[in-house]
Design a protein around this motif. Structure first.
Motif, PDB file in Angstrom:
ATOM      1  N   GLY A  30       0.796  -1.215   0.000  1.00  0.00           N
ATOM      2  CA  GLY A  30       0.000   0.000   0.000  1.00  0.00           C
ATOM      3  C   GLY A  30       0.830   1.266   0.000  1.00  0.00           C
ATOM      4  N   ALA A  31       2.016   1.186   0.605  1.00  0.00           N
ATOM      5  CA  ALA A  31       2.870   2.374   0.665  1.00  0.00           C
ATOM      6  C   ALA A  31       4.319   1.953   0.787  1.00  0.00           C
ATOM      7  N   VAL A  32       5.194   2.768   0.239  1.00  0.00           N
ATOM      8  CA  VAL A  32       6.639   2.587   0.357  1.00  0.00           C
ATOM      9  C   VAL A  32       7.198   3.783   1.097  1.00  0.00           C
ATOM     10  N   MET A  33       8.022   3.508   2.109  1.00  0.00           N
ATOM     11  CA  MET A  33       8.715   4.556   2.845  1.00  0.00           C
ATOM     12  C   MET A  33      10.103   4.712   2.240  1.00  0.00           C
ATOM     13  N   GLU A  34      10.346   5.846   1.606  1.00  0.00           N
ATOM     14  CA  GLU A  34      11.533   6.039   0.774  1.00  0.00           C
ATOM     15  C   GLU A  34      12.460   7.099   1.361  1.00  0.00           C
ATOM     16  N   THR A  35      13.663   6.689   1.739  1.00  0.00           N
ATOM     17  CA  THR A  35      14.699   7.624   2.174  1.00  0.00           C
ATOM     18  C   THR A  35      15.967   7.476   1.361  1.00  0.00           C
ATOM     19  N   VAL A  36      16.038   6.446   0.514  1.00  0.00           N
ATOM     20  CA  VAL A  36      17.272   6.144  -0.231  1.00  0.00           C
ATOM     21  C   VAL A  36      17.354   6.969  -1.506  1.00  0.00           C
ATOM     22  N   GLY A  37      16.223   7.052  -2.238  1.00  0.00           N
ATOM     23  CA  GLY A  37      16.206   7.872  -3.438  1.00  0.00           C
ATOM     24  C   GLY A  37      16.514   7.107  -4.703  1.00  0.00           C
ATOM     25  N   GLN A  38      17.441   7.618  -5.451  1.00  0.00           N
ATOM     26  CA  GLN A  38      17.681   7.151  -6.809  1.00  0.00           C
ATOM     27  C   GLN A  38      17.923   5.653  -6.908  1.00  0.00           C
ATOM     28  N   ALA A  39      18.670   5.076  -5.981  1.00  0.00           N
ATOM     29  CA  ALA A  39      19.045   3.661  -6.067  1.00  0.00           C
ATOM     30  C   ALA A  39      17.844   2.732  -5.923  1.00  0.00           C
ATOM     31  N   THR A  40      16.804   3.156  -5.226  1.00  0.00           N
ATOM     32  CA  THR A  40      15.662   2.279  -4.957  1.00  0.00           C
ATOM     33  C   THR A  40      14.367   2.760  -5.598  1.00  0.00           C
ATOM     34  N   TRP A  41      14.410   3.893  -6.280  1.00  0.00           N
ATOM     35  CA  TRP A  41      13.168   4.512  -6.763  1.00  0.00           C
ATOM     36  C   TRP A  41      12.381   3.617  -7.709  1.00  0.00           C
TER      37      TRP A  41
END
Length: 324
Positions: free
Chosen positions: A215-226
């Protein structure tokens, strides 16, 4: 007083500008308070400052550090809310002129710090100073991402990218306590194992195919995991972004965004009231911040080096310098 300052910036060798030593006692404007720092926590923000990101060169030298727990002039045990700004619709993070401690005003890596009196939050007796010092940046950011910005009710599935960092570990612990099903990724097998111990239901290598979309992704990594974050969302799902440590300009993949009606939501820190509720949440649930190591402030370079090299799981905490 002893303090850890940024005296110069270098994007390639950030620790070159890290300086330890005596600084003048802080001046106290009207409406501000002096806090004797009992514990303070390290954040990626401090490394970014040393790299020259978000800091004016004419502001150097500046005392680093956003987070602190300590004692005010009246002997009250307090947590310092590090967002300096005027609330807009009750939210100081929406003030376009807001700043964090260590951007325009000296920060918390010192024996004493001066902050607006309104930024002081009572520290619950059930939290140690070391635990409380972890809350104002990483844990507050995670709290808001999960409980306000995700748009999901407990029982929903959330993917946390990059288990190991301060925000990511907070998201796992808070999500478990809040009744979410938490999945997490990490390049490190050891960090994946520790994420399971912390409360993640399942862990995966970066880019791995998930059992189902979330339902949701918590993203703090940015480009590498987008790309993986976008592909991991169910239709109508949401990415909550609070950082981009690996790069800030990934391909947007707009076709996927509009076709699956995905949302991308930004999240920055949290309000003073949310910091108070976070502290209460920890007391009520028994959840505590994950502290990777505790070092005296005069050994701060060790903590900075560990964070720069990705050798941290949870938070690095500094306490008053040796012998002071």
């Amino acid at each position: 007083m002893f303090a850890v300052t940024c005296t110069s910036t270098d994007p390639d060798n950030p620790l070159a500008g890290l300086t330890l030593g005596e600084r003048p006692e802080p001046e106290v404007p009207g409406g501000w308070a002096v806090v004797t720092v009992k514990a303070t926590a390290l954040n990626h923000h401090d490394l970014w400052t040393l790299r020259g990101v978000g800091i004016r060169q004419d502001r150097l030298p500046i005392v680093l550090g956003c987070d602190a727990a300590g004692v005010d002039e009246d002997g009250n045990e307090v947590i310092v809310h590090s967002v300096i700004g005027t609330p807009v619709q009750g939210d100081e993070t929406l003030d376009p002129k807001r700043s964090l401690l260590s951007e325009s005003h000296d920060g918390t890596f010192a024996e004493r710090v001066v902050v607006p009196r309104a930024n002081l939050v009572p520290k619950p007796a059930g939290l140690s100073f070391e635990e409380a010092a972890c809350l104002p940046t990483a844990w507050l950011t995670a709290y808001r991402m999960l409980f306000e910005k995700s748009g999901l009710e407990p029982g929903s599935t959330v993917l946390v990218q990059g288990a190991g960092g301060g925000v990511a570990t907070a998201l796992i612990a808070l999500g478990r306590a809040g009744g979410y099903r938490v999945w997490a990724t990490s390049r490190s097998e050891d960090k994946r194992a520790r994420a399971l111990e912390l409360g993640a239901d399942q862990v995966f290598a970066p880019g791995a195919r998930l059992p189902e979309r979330v339902g949701a992704v918590m993203e703090t990594v940015g480009q590498a995991t987008w790309d993986h974050s976008l592909k991991s969302l169910r239709p109508g799902g949401r990415i909550v972004v609070s950082g981009a440590t690996s790069g800030a300009v990934p391909p947007a993949d707009l076709n996927r965004v509009f076709f699956l009606q995905l949302s991308v939501v930004g999240s920055t820190m949290g309000t003073r009231d949310q910091l108070g509720r976070l502290a209460t949440f920890l007391v009520q649930t028994g959840v505590r911040p994950i502290v990777d190591r505790v070092l005296p402030l005069d050994r701060a370079p060790e903590g900075f080096a560990a964070l720069e090299h990705g050798e941290v799981f949870g938070k690095v905490v500094f306490t008053p310098p040796t012998g002071r």
